[in-house]
Write an enzyme that holds these catalytic residues in place. Structure first.
Site, short mmCIF file in Angstrom:
data_model
loop_
_atom_site.label_atom_id
_atom_site.label_comp_id
_atom_site.label_asym_id
_atom_site.label_seq_id
_atom_site.Cartn_x
_atom_site.Cartn_y
_atom_site.Cartn_z
N ARG A 282 0.80 -1.22 0.00
CA ARG A 282 0.00 0.00 0.00
C ARG A 282 0.84 1.27 0.00
O ARG A 282 0.53 2.22 -0.72
CB ARG A 282 -0.91 -0.02 1.23
CG ARG A 282 -1.97 1.07 1.23
CD ARG A 282 -2.64 1.18 2.62
NE ARG A 282 -2.99 -0.10 3.18
CZ ARG A 282 -4.22 -0.64 3.15
NH1 ARG A 282 -5.19 0.01 2.55
NH2 ARG A 282 -4.44 -1.80 3.70
N CYS A 348 -26.63 -3.10 -8.14
CA CYS A 348 -27.87 -3.34 -7.40
C CYS A 348 -27.60 -3.91 -6.01
O CYS A 348 -27.87 -5.09 -5.76
CB CYS A 348 -28.77 -4.26 -8.20
SG CYS A 348 -29.16 -3.55 -9.79
N1 LLP Z 1 2.96 -9.13 3.26
C1 LLP Z 1 1.95 -9.92 3.65
C2 LLP Z 1 2.24 -11.28 4.12
C3 LLP Z 1 0.63 -9.45 3.58
O1 LLP Z 1 -0.37 -10.23 3.97
C4 LLP Z 1 0.38 -8.13 3.10
C5 LLP Z 1 -0.99 -7.62 2.99
C6 LLP Z 1 1.48 -7.35 2.70
C7 LLP Z 1 2.76 -7.87 2.82
C8 LLP Z 1 1.33 -5.95 2.18
O2 LLP Z 1 0.82 -5.12 3.15
P1 LLP Z 1 0.69 -3.54 2.90
O3 LLP Z 1 2.09 -2.96 2.89
O4 LLP Z 1 0.00 -3.34 1.63
O5 LLP Z 1 -0.09 -3.07 4.07
N2 LLP Z 1 -7.37 -5.41 0.96
C9 LLP Z 1 -7.01 -4.71 2.18
C10 LLP Z 1 -5.57 -4.94 2.55
C11 LLP Z 1 -5.20 -6.39 2.72
C12 LLP Z 1 -3.77 -6.57 3.08
C13 LLP Z 1 -3.40 -8.01 3.08
N3 LLP Z 1 -2.02 -8.29 3.30
C14 LLP Z 1 -7.31 -3.24 2.00
O6 LLP Z 1 -7.79 -2.85 0.93
O7 LLP Z 1 -7.09 -2.45 2.91
#
Ligand code: LLP
Length: 419
Positions: A282, A348
């Protein structure tokens, strides 16, 4: 810590731009809804991680799940990124984009035998394992192939990450990782597997973490664990701290500065003789993207005011799924004042909204809006529900832009089906 990176989306006079490209021009030619990404914003954020960690042996493994657009992956690979994948499909994408499998770490709680074989055949860097039985399966499949697979055990460090319950992962009750109390036994058993090299430890405590203290707490616990495991005679060589750094969704959100954050981790890990890995998703792509949408209708019921737009939960599901807030900006600012409204899509479902009870610019049908901070977990979570073709993805570079994924067609909607 305050962010020091300029926003890629900004107003020049009253028109909203991505870098030097006017969003109204992009919408006019690419149509709406469409995703727009700033290449500069992505690369700057990746570079900030690299700079913060420089001097320490490390690999920044971009978490492909956040945005797996092929072109973006190719640009990140060129910039020196490694990749964190959670499926063979994501590994396929990385390889197709020109990424080096030797810089890929495979995470996830449910890898299938086929996926493990696919990854072994391509020679990935390592697997982050989440159970004894997974370690045993990797050992067996590696033996069959006559190779030794590098693994890390994903540890659950019991740190409350403080984000939405669906995206917090580091607590005892979660399905992720091996409990701290059991981790030594799992390593001991892994040591007995001849075709795995248990040389790493990994963790990931959650996502959208705005308070880096949470991650620092996990780092301390992980470093203690490394010392304990080494004390048992285990040759621990790498530490993977996962991803999780948050981004600004609301105007006042204070986000950690990536370079400072990475610098802090470097100082913590320096001297521990470890190869450091991070898996940010992110924080690299989130703020680099927006979803452009056009207002279709204004509608008033006795109790509410609605702005009906052409983007839906099928394009960006985060507001519906996590009640998450995305700032929505007019592509052209006007002096028509504001209105309290729900911004809703054509699907919908009552859950199909991009904003609820929001003070919005008083837009009219035909006006364009930009749903901000949509570069991460936006397009990747899109669907064809209601038989809606998925939107195109546009990459901006300076004043130029190009379509890096075309809008789906009706034919795409029925691909693979038969009568
Ligand atoms: N590594 C692992 C093992 C993870 O499970 C995740 C994210 C990341 C790295 C990356 O994390 P980040 O830096 O993006 O926070 N769909 C949700 C977010 C799900 C995150 C799942 N795991 C949302 O839209 O907020």
């Amino acid at each position: 810590m305050m962010p020091d990176l300029p926003n890629a989306f900004w107003y020049q006079e009253d028109a909203l731009y991505c870098e030097q490209a006017a969003l109204a021009d992009i919408a006019a030619r690419a149509g709406t809804p469409c995703y727009v990404y700033s290449l500069r914003a992505v690369l700057e954020r990746f570079a900030a991680y690299q700079e913060g960690l420089s001097g320490l042996p490390h690999l920044v493994c971009y978490a492909v799940k956040a945005n797996s657009n092929l072109h973006l992956l190719a640009m990140l690979a060129k910039a020196g990124a490694g990749f964190d994948v959670v499926s063979a499909g994501e590994l396929f994408r990385v390889i197709r984009a020109g990424g080096d499998p030797a810089r890929v770490v495979f995470s996830g709680v449910g890898k299938t035998a086929d996926e493990i074989e696919y990854a072994l055949a391509r020679g990935i860097h390592s697997f982050n394992c989440e159970s004894d039985s997974e370690v045993a399966l990797i050992d067996a499949l590696a033996a069959r192939r006559g190779v030794r697979a590098r693994i890390a055990i994903r540890v659950n460090p019991h740190v409350e990450a403080g984000a939405h319950p669906y995206i917090s992962t580091g607590l005892r009750q979660h399905k992720f990782g091996i409990d701290f109390s059991e981790v030594e036994d799992v390593y001991r058993r892994a040591l007995a597997c001849p075709n795995v090299v248990a040389e790493g430890v990994s963790c990931h405590i959650g996502s959208q973490i705005l308070n880096p203290e949470r991650i620092f707490e996990a780092v301390d616990r992980m470093l203690e664990l490394v010392a304990r495991l080494r004390g048992m005679g285990l040759p621990i060589r790498h530490l993977d701290l996962g991803g999780g750094l948050g981004v600004a969704y609301k105007p006042g959100d204070r986000t950690p500065d990536i370079r400072e954050f990475a610098g802090w981790i470097r100082r913590k890990v320096e001297g521990a003789d470890l190869f450091l890995m991070l898996e940010p998703g992110r924080s690299i792509v989130g703020e680099a993207g927006a979803l452009l949408t056009r207002v279709l209708y204004r509608k008033r019921t006795p109790s509410r005011e609605f702005i009906v737009v052409d983007a839906a939960m099928t394009d960006l599901i985060r507001p519906s799924l996590y009640q998450s807030y995305h700032e929505i900006l007019p592509v052209r600012r006007s002096s028509r004042g504001t209105v309290l409204a729900d911004v809703v899509g054509p699907v919908c479902e009552s859950g199909d909204f991009l904003a609820l009870d929001r003070e919005m610019p008083n837009v009219l049908p035909g006006d364009l809006l930009a749903v901000c901070t949509a570069g991460a977990y936006g397009f990747v979570l899109s669907s064809n529900y209601n038989a809606r073709p998925r939107p195109p993805e546009i990459l901006v570079e300076g004043d130029a832009w190009r379509t890096v994924r075309v809008r789906e067609t009706f034919e795409d909607l029925i691909r693979g089906e038969s009568l």
